[in-house]
Structures are given as structure tokens and as C-alpha cells.
Design a protein around this motif. Sequence first.
Motif, PDB file in Angstrom:
ATOM      1  N   TYR A  18      14.938 105.103   4.439  1.00  0.00           N
ATOM      2  CA  TYR A  18      14.980 104.252   5.546  1.00  0.00           C
ATOM      3  C   TYR A  18      15.318 102.788   5.466  1.00  0.00           C
ATOM      4  CZ  TYR A  18      13.575 108.468   8.149  1.00  0.00           C
ATOM      5  OH  TYR A  18      13.422 109.689   8.510  1.00  0.00           O
ATOM      6  N   ALA A  19      14.726 102.271   4.348  1.00  0.00           N
ATOM      7  CA  ALA A  19      14.965 100.882   3.733  1.00  0.00           C
ATOM      8  C   ALA A  19      16.518 100.660   3.485  1.00  0.00           C
ATOM      9  CB  ALA A  19      14.413 100.262   2.418  1.00  0.00           C
ATOM     10  N   ARG A  20      17.209 101.746   2.953  1.00  0.00           N
ATOM     11  CA  ARG A  20      18.672 101.622   3.009  1.00  0.00           C
ATOM     12  C   ARG A  20      19.342 101.520   4.132  1.00  0.00           C
ATOM     13  NH1 ARG A  20      21.214 106.015  -0.311  1.00  0.00           N
ATOM     14  NH2 ARG A  20      19.087 105.468  -1.569  1.00  0.00           N
ATOM     15  N   GLN A  21      19.041 102.404   5.152  1.00  0.00           N
ATOM     16  CA  GLN A  21      19.343 102.600   6.338  1.00  0.00           C
ATOM     17  C   GLN A  21      19.221 101.345   7.245  1.00  0.00           C
ATOM     18  OE1 GLN A  21      17.753 105.548   8.920  1.00  0.00           O
ATOM     19  NE2 GLN A  21      18.993 105.074  10.561  1.00  0.00           N
ATOM     20  N   TYR A  34       8.801  92.224   1.676  1.00  0.00           N
ATOM     21  CA  TYR A  34       8.122  91.962   3.009  1.00  0.00           C
ATOM     22  C   TYR A  34       9.009  92.798   4.175  1.00  0.00           C
ATOM     23  CZ  TYR A  34       6.821  89.321   7.252  1.00  0.00           C
ATOM     24  OH  TYR A  34       6.586  89.252   8.352  1.00  0.00           O
ATOM     25  N   ARG A  35      10.568  92.803   3.856  1.00  0.00           N
ATOM     26  CA  ARG A  35      11.233  93.280   4.969  1.00  0.00           C
ATOM     27  C   ARG A  35      10.940  94.781   5.102  1.00  0.00           C
ATOM     28  NH1 ARG A  35      17.159  92.086   3.528  1.00  0.00           N
ATOM     29  NH2 ARG A  35      17.632  93.314   5.354  1.00  0.00           N
ATOM     30  N   LEU A  36      10.518  95.530   4.015  1.00  0.00           N
ATOM     31  CA  LEU A  36      10.011  96.905   3.948  1.00  0.00           C
ATOM     32  C   LEU A  36       8.705  96.962   4.690  1.00  0.00           C
ATOM     33  CD1 LEU A  36      10.239  99.929   3.216  1.00  0.00           C
ATOM     34  CD2 LEU A  36       9.107  99.277   1.112  1.00  0.00           C
ATOM     35  N   LEU A  37       7.883  95.900   4.717  1.00  0.00           N
ATOM     36  CA  LEU A  37       6.414  96.018   5.337  1.00  0.00           C
ATOM     37  C   LEU A  37       6.823  96.053   6.793  1.00  0.00           C
ATOM     38  CD1 LEU A  37       3.396  95.899   4.894  1.00  0.00           C
ATOM     39  CD2 LEU A  37       3.543  93.591   5.151  1.00  0.00           C
ATOM     40  N   VAL A  38       7.759  95.198   7.250  1.00  0.00           N
ATOM     41  CA  VAL A  38       8.280  94.794   8.554  1.00  0.00           C
ATOM     42  C   VAL A  38       8.615  96.238   9.414  1.00  0.00           C
ATOM     43  CG1 VAL A  38       9.771  93.787  10.174  1.00  0.00           C
ATOM     44  CG2 VAL A  38       8.758  92.386   8.681  1.00  0.00           C
ATOM     45  N   LEU A  39       9.645  97.004   8.544  1.00  0.00           N
ATOM     46  CA  LEU A  39      10.180  98.256   8.753  1.00  0.00           C
ATOM     47  C   LEU A  39       8.966  99.158   9.011  1.00  0.00           C
ATOM     48  CD1 LEU A  39      12.347 100.080   9.291  1.00  0.00           C
ATOM     49  CD2 LEU A  39      12.500 100.475   6.723  1.00  0.00           C
ATOM     50  N   THR A  40       7.976  99.201   8.247  1.00  0.00           N
ATOM     51  CA  THR A  40       6.965 100.044   8.258  1.00  0.00           C
ATOM     52  C   THR A  40       5.823  99.835   9.628  1.00  0.00           C
ATOM     53  OG1 THR A  40       6.588 100.216   5.867  1.00  0.00           O
ATOM     54  CG2 THR A  40       4.645 100.822   7.197  1.00  0.00           C
ATOM     55  N   ASP A 143       1.910 105.862   4.505  1.00  0.00           N
ATOM     56  CA  ASP A 143       2.637 106.823   3.870  1.00  0.00           C
ATOM     57  C   ASP A 143       3.998 106.432   3.613  1.00  0.00           C
ATOM     58  OD1 ASP A 143       0.774 108.477   2.812  1.00  0.00           O
ATOM     59  OD2 ASP A 143       0.942 109.514   4.539  1.00  0.00           O
ATOM     60  N   ILE A 144       4.625 105.976   4.944  1.00  0.00           N
ATOM     61  CA  ILE A 144       5.685 105.436   4.975  1.00  0.00           C
ATOM     62  C   ILE A 144       6.269 104.241   3.922  1.00  0.00           C
ATOM     63  CG2 ILE A 144       7.744 104.107   6.348  1.00  0.00           C
ATOM     64  CD1 ILE A 144       6.426 105.556   8.889  1.00  0.00           C
ATOM     65  N   PHE A 145       5.319 103.451   3.887  1.00  0.00           N
ATOM     66  CA  PHE A 145       5.403 102.375   2.719  1.00  0.00           C
ATOM     67  C   PHE A 145       5.473 102.829   1.474  1.00  0.00           C
ATOM     68  CE2 PHE A 145       4.460  98.852   0.190  1.00  0.00           C
ATOM     69  CZ  PHE A 145       5.157  97.763   0.576  1.00  0.00           C
ATOM     70  N   CYS A 146       4.603 103.554   0.977  1.00  0.00           N
ATOM     71  CA  CYS A 146       4.609 104.150  -0.166  1.00  0.00           C
ATOM     72  C   CYS A 146       5.541 104.970  -0.764  1.00  0.00           C
ATOM     73  CB  CYS A 146       3.179 105.167  -0.195  1.00  0.00           C
ATOM     74  SG  CYS A 146       1.800 103.993  -0.412  1.00  0.00           S
ATOM     75  N   ARG A 147       6.149 105.726   0.462  1.00  0.00           N
ATOM     76  CA  ARG A 147       7.189 106.790   0.047  1.00  0.00           C
ATOM     77  C   ARG A 147       8.504 105.895  -0.296  1.00  0.00           C
ATOM     78  NH1 ARG A 147       6.381 109.519   5.035  1.00  0.00           N
ATOM     79  NH2 ARG A 147       8.286 108.470   5.829  1.00  0.00           N
ATOM     80  N   GLU A 148       8.697 104.816   0.202  1.00  0.00           N
ATOM     81  CA  GLU A 148       9.862 103.904   0.130  1.00  0.00           C
ATOM     82  C   GLU A 148       9.635 103.065  -1.095  1.00  0.00           C
ATOM     83  OE1 GLU A 148      12.866 103.480   2.328  1.00  0.00           O
ATOM     84  OE2 GLU A 148      12.281 105.505   3.133  1.00  0.00           O
TER      85      GLU A 148
END
Length: 212
Positions: A18-21, A34-40, A143-148
Motif C-alpha cells: 500500500y505504501a508503494r501504491q 511519517y508518510r506511512l504513518l499518515v497512510l495508516t 497491523d497495517i503499519f507493521c505489515r508495511e
Amino acid sequence: MTADTMTSRLLSEYGRTYARQAGITLRDKPSPLYRLLVLTVLCSIRIGADTAVAAARELSRAGFRTPRAMAGSSWQARVDALGRANYVRYDESTATALGDGERLVLDRWGGDLRRLGDEADGDPDALRGLLREVPRIGPVGADIFCREVQAVWPWLRPYFDDRACRTAQELGLPHTPRGLGDLVPPEDHASLAAALVRVGLSKDAVRHLRAA
């Protein structure tokens, strides 16, 4: 279909994280983390993943790529960015949550989420607990954050949550984190986890894979 064949199809057809998307080139650096955290945060409510990803892209295009940039934004600017991505119904509450979250990240971890990882001290349960202190993030979001983030935090691997493991079981694959981790090289754990989640969200995908 053998486990190897199924795994290869999962990665090739559904293995985009999802990060890549969201256009995030994930690295162990403050801004992409931080951008991953925002996505989460955006994914942590009952809204389609594609809409959440589009909202993350829009916030990034608006320049809100770091906690300090988010702190310098107005609540209305955040609402407007979310609205452009059709992140409706939750735009105002999410704009508030993002503002509260950036203050936590700045005050607690100095704007650098690598310090969050350090505070967890190699304990995934501790990491999940710390993530749940961020406004809007609950067990699913953690879980989303950890998976990514396992893509750049090797100490988390293999991280396959219950959702990913349930889908693996439906597909006849090993359905424990260790068993799934053994199917692919460690650097592919995040992609396989994303693939399993994507398939689990689409019963058509499950049928498609099982029928092949």
C-alpha cells in the motif's frame, strides 16, 4: 497448485504494498516513515483502501510530508486535501486526528519515527502498543503499519497479522507468520503480506486463485 506456484501468483498479481501504491518509496528515514504513518491513519476507518491511498497521495502533493509540514498546515488545508481525494464523511475528523498526531510525533519522537522503533526495542507487541497512542490508530491500524514497515525494519520480520493468515489458510498455504515467512525471501515479506490482505478483501480474488 503448489504453495510455490500460489505464492508466485500472489506476489506477481497482488504483491504491491500500500505504501508503494501511495507513491511512498519506503526507506528508514523520517519523511517516508511519517508518510506511512499518515497512510495508516487514513486506512484506519471503514473506508476503501483505494480512497485512503488517494488521500495519502493528495496530502503528499499538498506538501504535508513531515510532521513539521503537517504542523504548519491549517485544519482547512487538510480538509481540502482530503476532499480532493473524495475522502468524504471523515474528512473533518481525520484532519483533526492528523493535527493531533503530528504533535505527538514531534513531542514524543522528535519528528523521527525511527525513535518509535527504538522505543519498541525489538518487541512487536510494544510497537503495536505505541502505535495505538497515535490518534485514530487502533489494532487494525497498528497491523497495517507493521505489515508495511517490515520492509525497512528487518527486526519485525516475518509480520503477518491475523487477516493475512486467514487468507493464507483459505488458499491452502501455511497460515502462521513463520510458515508464511519461509515461503519467500525476507525482503518480500511485506509484499506477500500486502498480497494476502488484498486478496482477502476480494472474494473474487480468492475464487480466482483457488480455481486456477
